[in-house]
Motif scaffolding. Structure first.
Motif, short mmCIF file in Angstrom:
data_model
loop_
_atom_site.label_atom_id
_atom_site.label_comp_id
_atom_site.label_asym_id
_atom_site.label_seq_id
_atom_site.Cartn_x
_atom_site.Cartn_y
_atom_site.Cartn_z
N CYS A 13 0.83 -1.21 0.00
CA CYS A 13 0.00 0.00 0.00
C CYS A 13 0.87 1.26 0.00
N GLY A 14 1.99 1.19 0.72
CA GLY A 14 2.91 2.32 0.73
C GLY A 14 3.45 2.60 -0.67
N GLY A 15 3.83 1.53 -1.38
CA GLY A 15 4.36 1.71 -2.73
C GLY A 15 3.31 2.22 -3.70
N TRP A 16 2.11 1.63 -3.67
CA TRP A 16 1.06 2.07 -4.58
C TRP A 16 0.57 3.48 -4.25
N ALA A 17 0.49 3.79 -2.95
CA ALA A 17 0.08 5.14 -2.56
C ALA A 17 1.09 6.17 -3.09
N ALA A 18 2.39 5.83 -3.01
CA ALA A 18 3.42 6.73 -3.52
C ALA A 18 3.32 6.87 -5.04
N PHE A 19 3.00 5.77 -5.72
CA PHE A 19 2.85 5.84 -7.18
C PHE A 19 1.69 6.76 -7.57
N PHE A 20 0.56 6.62 -6.87
CA PHE A 20 -0.59 7.48 -7.16
C PHE A 20 -0.27 8.93 -6.78
N ALA A 21 0.55 9.11 -5.75
CA ALA A 21 0.98 10.47 -5.41
C ALA A 21 1.79 11.07 -6.55
N TRP A 22 2.69 10.27 -7.13
CA TRP A 22 3.47 10.73 -8.28
C TRP A 22 2.56 11.07 -9.46
N ALA A 23 1.55 10.21 -9.72
CA ALA A 23 0.63 10.47 -10.82
C ALA A 23 -0.15 11.76 -10.59
N LEU A 24 -0.54 12.02 -9.35
CA LEU A 24 -1.27 13.25 -9.05
C LEU A 24 -0.36 14.47 -9.20
N VAL A 25 0.90 14.30 -8.83
CA VAL A 25 1.87 15.39 -9.01
C VAL A 25 2.00 15.74 -10.49
N GLN A 26 2.04 14.71 -11.36
CA GLN A 26 2.12 14.97 -12.80
C GLN A 26 0.84 15.62 -13.31
N ARG A 41 7.57 23.47 -4.41
CA ARG A 41 7.43 22.23 -5.16
C ARG A 41 7.64 21.01 -4.25
N ALA A 42 8.70 21.04 -3.45
CA ALA A 42 8.99 19.93 -2.53
C ALA A 42 7.90 19.81 -1.47
N SER A 43 7.37 20.94 -1.01
CA SER A 43 6.32 20.91 0.01
C SER A 43 5.04 20.28 -0.53
N PHE A 44 4.67 20.65 -1.75
CA PHE A 44 3.45 20.10 -2.35
C PHE A 44 3.60 18.60 -2.61
N ILE A 45 4.76 18.19 -3.13
CA ILE A 45 4.98 16.77 -3.40
C ILE A 45 4.91 15.96 -2.11
N ALA A 46 5.58 16.45 -1.06
CA ALA A 46 5.59 15.73 0.21
C ALA A 46 4.20 15.71 0.85
N ALA A 47 3.43 16.80 0.68
CA ALA A 47 2.08 16.84 1.23
C ALA A 47 1.18 15.80 0.56
N LEU A 51 -0.38 12.55 2.42
CA LEU A 51 -1.83 12.30 2.39
C LEU A 51 -2.11 10.87 1.92
N MET A 52 -1.50 10.48 0.81
CA MET A 52 -1.75 9.16 0.24
C MET A 52 -1.27 8.04 1.15
N LEU A 53 -0.05 8.18 1.68
CA LEU A 53 0.53 7.14 2.53
C LEU A 53 -0.26 6.98 3.83
N ALA A 54 -0.51 8.09 4.51
CA ALA A 54 -1.21 8.01 5.79
C ALA A 54 -2.62 7.45 5.61
N VAL A 177 10.19 6.38 -9.38
CA VAL A 177 10.84 5.26 -8.70
C VAL A 177 11.23 5.65 -7.29
N GLY A 178 11.76 6.86 -7.12
CA GLY A 178 12.18 7.31 -5.79
C GLY A 178 11.02 7.38 -4.82
N LEU A 179 9.88 7.91 -5.26
CA LEU A 179 8.72 8.01 -4.38
C LEU A 179 8.16 6.64 -4.02
N VAL A 180 8.13 5.72 -5.00
CA VAL A 180 7.62 4.37 -4.73
C VAL A 180 8.51 3.66 -3.71
#
Length: 301
Positions: A13-26, A41-47, A51-54, A177-180
């Motif tokens: 779930c952590g990996g998939w949540a990070a992937f969807f976070a990357w997709a939303l960032v794009q 930019r870094a703040s928005f990506i981390a936010a 959100l997705m991971l938690a 890859v880094g976020l996942v």
């Protein structure tokens, strides 16, 4: 679900949540062409990542430890904490990167906040019921430990991947890859910490959904076939709606029967009052339901 599956699902779930976070960032175009400030930019990506991971890890914890409306409350609280923690962690991480050329310290903070989010609901619930918050605080601490270690490991790998070219043609593949990897590390370590550092747990050995395990994170854990019970034993006519309770008295767990006709048994013996539990004790109730109590440290009577 079993603890082994819980750990596996936390990582996945952590990996998939990070992937969807990357997709939303794009999708939101949070890139240098549209967001000029590296800090923003870094703040928005981390936010978004927080959100997705938690939310995903909070959902897994809710499936194990609550039911009904409580699940929604747990997930909603995790969502808010993850969003705010990610925003703050991303901001601090980028500021540290500018000052000391390191960013992973910000991911450590993000991981710690995500880890803490799964226990905050338990603290609020205990306070509202005027119960002891010791177990809830322990759950928060365990989550913080796991999230911190996961954020450190994943953050180092993330920074490494962001600074080396990858032989793939996917756009911004290093960020994906880094976020996942970061998400999988945080999810895996939070799950591991919750299981390895748990104080006590119950495993259903026979009855409704055998094999499922539950960490005791409340001073009063209810057992029965009512939907509101913490450990639901459905489909057993001999189990009452509220059949028994597992109470934390001082530093001991005590089993109490709720005055049921069929009674509650520990290692084959019917209990007639509050009975201290030892690690490995088998609790029997109803016609076919059996629970195994496990404690991290055995205590002398």
């Amino acid at each position: 679900m079993s603890f082994r599956l819980f750990i596996w699902y936390c990582a996945m779930c952590g990996g998939w949540a990070a992937f969807f976070a990357w997709a939303l960032v794009q999708f939101l175009k949070i890139d240098p062409d549209h967001v000029a400030s590296p800090v923003l930019r870094a703040s928005f990506i981390a936010a978004i990542l927080g959100l997705m991971l938690a939310t995903s890890i909070g959902l897994l914890d809710a499936l194990m430890n609550s039911s009904g409306v409580q699940r929604l409350a747990r997930v909603g609280l995790c969502l808010g904490v993850g969003l705010i923690g990610g925003l703050v962690g991303g901001f601090m991480g980028e500021m540290l990167r500018k000052a000391f050329t390191v960013r992973f310290l910000g991911w450590i903070l993000v991981g710690a906040v995500i880890g803490s989010s799964i226990g905050i609901f338990d603290i609020l619930r205990a306070l509202s019921a005027q119960q002891s918050v010791r177990l809830a605080i322990r759950k928060v601490v365990n989550g913080v430990i796991g999230g911190t270690v996961g954020g450190a490991i994943g953050g180092v790998l993330f920074d490494t991947l962001m600074n080396i070219p990858l032989p793939w043609e996917l756009p911004k593949s290093s960020l994906a890859v880094g976020l996942v990897i970061l998400g999988m590390c945080i999810g895996l370590l939070i799950g591991l910490a919750q299981v390895i550092l748990k104080e006590a747990s119950i495993k259903v050995e026979a009855g409704f959904r055998p094999g499922r395990e539950m960490i005791l994170s409340k001073p009063d854990t209810t057992v029965g076939r009512a939907e509101s019970c913490d450990i639901g034993l459905f489909g057993d006519a001999g189990v009452e709606k509220l059949h028994a309770r597992i109470l934390l008295k001082g530093d001991r767990y005590v089993l109490v029967d709720n005055g049921t006709p069929g009674g509650t048994f520990v290692n084959g013996n019917r209990i007639d009052g509050p009975t201290p539990l030892r690690s490995g004790d088998l609790i029997s109730l109803g016609q076919k339901s059996k629970l195994r109590f496990t404690e991290r440290q055995k205590r002398a009577r």
